[in-house]
Design a protein around this motif. Structure first.
Motif, PDB file in Angstrom:
ATOM      1  N   TYR A  16      33.040  47.230  34.661  1.00 51.83           N
ATOM      2  CA  TYR A  16      31.577  47.626  34.993  1.00 51.83           C
ATOM      3  C   TYR A  16      30.694  46.601  34.494  1.00 51.83           C
ATOM      4  N   ALA A  17      29.570  46.353  35.283  1.00 55.51           N
ATOM      5  CA  ALA A  17      28.504  45.503  35.196  1.00 55.51           C
ATOM      6  C   ALA A  17      27.128  46.338  35.112  1.00 55.51           C
ATOM      7  N   SER A  18      26.148  46.024  34.369  1.00 52.86           N
ATOM      8  CA  SER A  18      24.790  46.634  34.449  1.00 52.86           C
ATOM      9  C   SER A  18      23.705  45.944  34.037  1.00 52.86           C
ATOM     10  N   ARG A  19      22.701  45.986  34.088  1.00 50.45           N
ATOM     11  CA  ARG A  19      21.490  45.106  33.748  1.00 50.45           C
ATOM     12  C   ARG A  19      20.721  45.918  32.568  1.00 50.45           C
ATOM     13  N   VAL A  69      37.946  57.850  29.367  1.00 47.76           N
ATOM     14  CA  VAL A  69      37.262  56.886  30.217  1.00 47.76           C
ATOM     15  C   VAL A  69      36.344  57.442  30.998  1.00 47.76           C
ATOM     16  N   GLU A  70      36.536  58.432  32.089  1.00 48.12           N
ATOM     17  CA  GLU A  70      35.866  59.106  32.742  1.00 48.12           C
ATOM     18  C   GLU A  70      34.364  59.544  32.131  1.00 48.12           C
ATOM     19  N   ALA A  71      34.786  60.351  30.996  1.00 45.85           N
ATOM     20  CA  ALA A  71      33.706  60.986  30.209  1.00 45.85           C
ATOM     21  C   ALA A  71      32.635  59.687  29.574  1.00 45.85           C
ATOM     22  N   THR A  72      33.672  58.718  29.068  1.00 51.91           N
ATOM     23  CA  THR A  72      32.597  57.724  28.394  1.00 51.91           C
ATOM     24  C   THR A  72      31.797  56.959  29.562  1.00 51.91           C
ATOM     25  N   PHE A  73      32.421  56.722  30.641  1.00 44.93           N
ATOM     26  CA  PHE A  73      31.408  56.059  31.748  1.00 44.93           C
ATOM     27  C   PHE A  73      30.431  56.947  32.072  1.00 44.93           C
ATOM     28  N   GLU A  74      30.619  58.231  32.175  1.00 44.05           N
ATOM     29  CA  GLU A  74      29.597  59.017  32.697  1.00 44.05           C
ATOM     30  C   GLU A  74      28.579  59.040  31.669  1.00 44.05           C
ATOM     31  N   ARG A  75      28.723  58.954  30.369  1.00 43.94           N
ATOM     32  CA  ARG A  75      27.671  59.041  29.394  1.00 43.94           C
ATOM     33  C   ARG A  75      27.211  57.576  29.434  1.00 43.94           C
ATOM     34  N   ILE A  76      27.898  56.422  29.733  1.00 43.47           N
ATOM     35  CA  ILE A  76      27.124  55.115  30.019  1.00 43.47           C
ATOM     36  C   ILE A  76      26.277  55.230  31.325  1.00 43.47           C
ATOM     37  N   ARG A  77      26.748  55.913  32.307  1.00 47.04           N
ATOM     38  CA  ARG A  77      25.845  55.871  33.682  1.00 47.04           C
ATOM     39  C   ARG A  77      24.453  56.748  33.298  1.00 47.04           C
ATOM     40  N   ASP A  79      22.846  56.693  30.425  1.00 48.11           N
ATOM     41  CA  ASP A  79      22.004  56.029  29.332  1.00 48.11           C
ATOM     42  C   ASP A  79      20.874  55.460  30.051  1.00 48.11           C
ATOM     43  N   ASP A  80      19.687  55.589  29.635  1.00 46.25           N
ATOM     44  CA  ASP A  80      18.535  55.036  30.474  1.00 46.25           C
ATOM     45  C   ASP A  80      18.282  53.939  29.743  1.00 46.25           C
ATOM     46  N   ARG A  81      19.013  53.332  28.761  1.00 40.65           N
ATOM     47  CA  ARG A  81      18.684  51.720  28.609  1.00 40.65           C
ATOM     48  C   ARG A  81      19.250  50.585  29.234  1.00 40.65           C
ATOM     49  N   HIS A  82      19.869  51.015  30.374  1.00 41.12           N
ATOM     50  CA  HIS A  82      20.171  49.951  31.267  1.00 41.12           C
ATOM     51  C   HIS A  82      20.354  50.734  32.777  1.00 41.12           C
ATOM     52  N   THR A  83      20.471  49.693  33.843  1.00 40.94           N
ATOM     53  CA  THR A  83      20.336  50.091  34.951  1.00 40.94           C
ATOM     54  C   THR A  83      21.344  49.400  35.770  1.00 40.94           C
ATOM     55  N   ASP A  84      21.303  49.720  37.408  1.00 42.61           N
ATOM     56  CA  ASP A  84      21.976  48.869  38.297  1.00 42.61           C
ATOM     57  C   ASP A  84      23.498  49.035  38.011  1.00 42.61           C
ATOM     58  N   LEU A  85      24.114  49.695  37.728  1.00 42.90           N
ATOM     59  CA  LEU A  85      25.463  49.953  37.309  1.00 42.90           C
ATOM     60  C   LEU A  85      26.410  49.471  38.631  1.00 42.90           C
ATOM     61  N   VAL A  86      27.277  48.694  38.437  1.00 43.01           N
ATOM     62  CA  VAL A  86      28.232  48.328  39.645  1.00 43.01           C
ATOM     63  C   VAL A  86      29.722  48.670  38.897  1.00 43.01           C
ATOM     64  N   VAL A  87      30.518  49.338  39.489  1.00 40.75           N
ATOM     65  CA  VAL A  87      32.047  49.307  39.084  1.00 40.75           C
ATOM     66  C   VAL A  87      32.481  48.201  39.864  1.00 40.75           C
ATOM     67  N   ILE A  88      33.116  47.255  39.097  1.00 41.39           N
ATOM     68  CA  ILE A  88      33.793  46.201  39.638  1.00 41.39           C
ATOM     69  C   ILE A  88      35.140  46.470  40.096  1.00 41.39           C
ATOM     70  N   ALA A  89      35.729  47.087  38.870  1.00 42.84           N
ATOM     71  CA  ALA A  89      37.313  47.540  39.291  1.00 42.84           C
ATOM     72  C   ALA A  89      37.720  48.872  38.437  1.00 42.84           C
ATOM     73  N   GLN A  90      38.781  49.586  39.103  1.00 40.99           N
ATOM     74  CA  GLN A  90      39.160  50.634  38.164  1.00 40.99           C
ATOM     75  C   GLN A  90      40.421  51.027  38.409  1.00 40.99           C
TER      76      GLN A  90
END
Length: 147
Positions: A16-19, A69-77, A79-90
């Protein structure tokens, strides 16, 4: 819910990518905190991967058991320290690429510009990459960590 149901032995990979909302061109205290916390949490969850940081953006690969992986990505999603999450590949993974690293990382430097150009980037904008381009950058920059 992410789509990892057909992962062999339950191993999955997500890119994934984020800002970042707090990172300028370099490492900030927030990034150091994220790395310390991630290393600990990923070790406890059997997650490995690689993080690329640059120009206020993140590109990350997570790999491990599907549920983790699902639980970790949900925590990342959340997280208010970044935005504009884009899943590139899964999807499923037949092996770990960064098996020895709970969170290896690399900060983009001027010497990386040629590599970015091979993926079609004039600046580090990972959200515009497809899966192959993101994987090329991650494996090239993380080459010393690959297994």
């Amino acid at each position: 819910m992410l789509e990892f149901d057909d992962a062999p032995k339950g191993l999955a990979r997500l890119i994934y990518a984020s800002r970042s909302l707090s990172v300028g061109a370099g490492f900030s205290d927030d990034v150091r905190t994220i790395l310390r916390t991630s290393i600990h949490q990923n070790r406890m969850s059997a997650i490995t991967g690689f993080l690329v940081i640059g120009e206020g953006r993140f590109l990350q690969m997570l790999e491990g058991p599907v549920a983790e992986v699902e639980a970790t990505f949900e925590r990342i999603r959340r997280d208010d320290r970044h935005t504009d999450l884009v899943v590139i590949a899964q999807g499923p993974a037949d092996r770990r690429m960064f098996r020895d690293w709970n969170m290896a990382h690399h900060q983009i430097v001027a010497a990386d510009r040629m590599l970015l150009a091979t993926a079609g980037l004039s600046e580090f904008r990972p959200e515009t990459l497809d899966g192959a381009g993101a994987l090329r950058i991650l494996t090239s920059l993380g080459g010393r960590h690959l297994r």
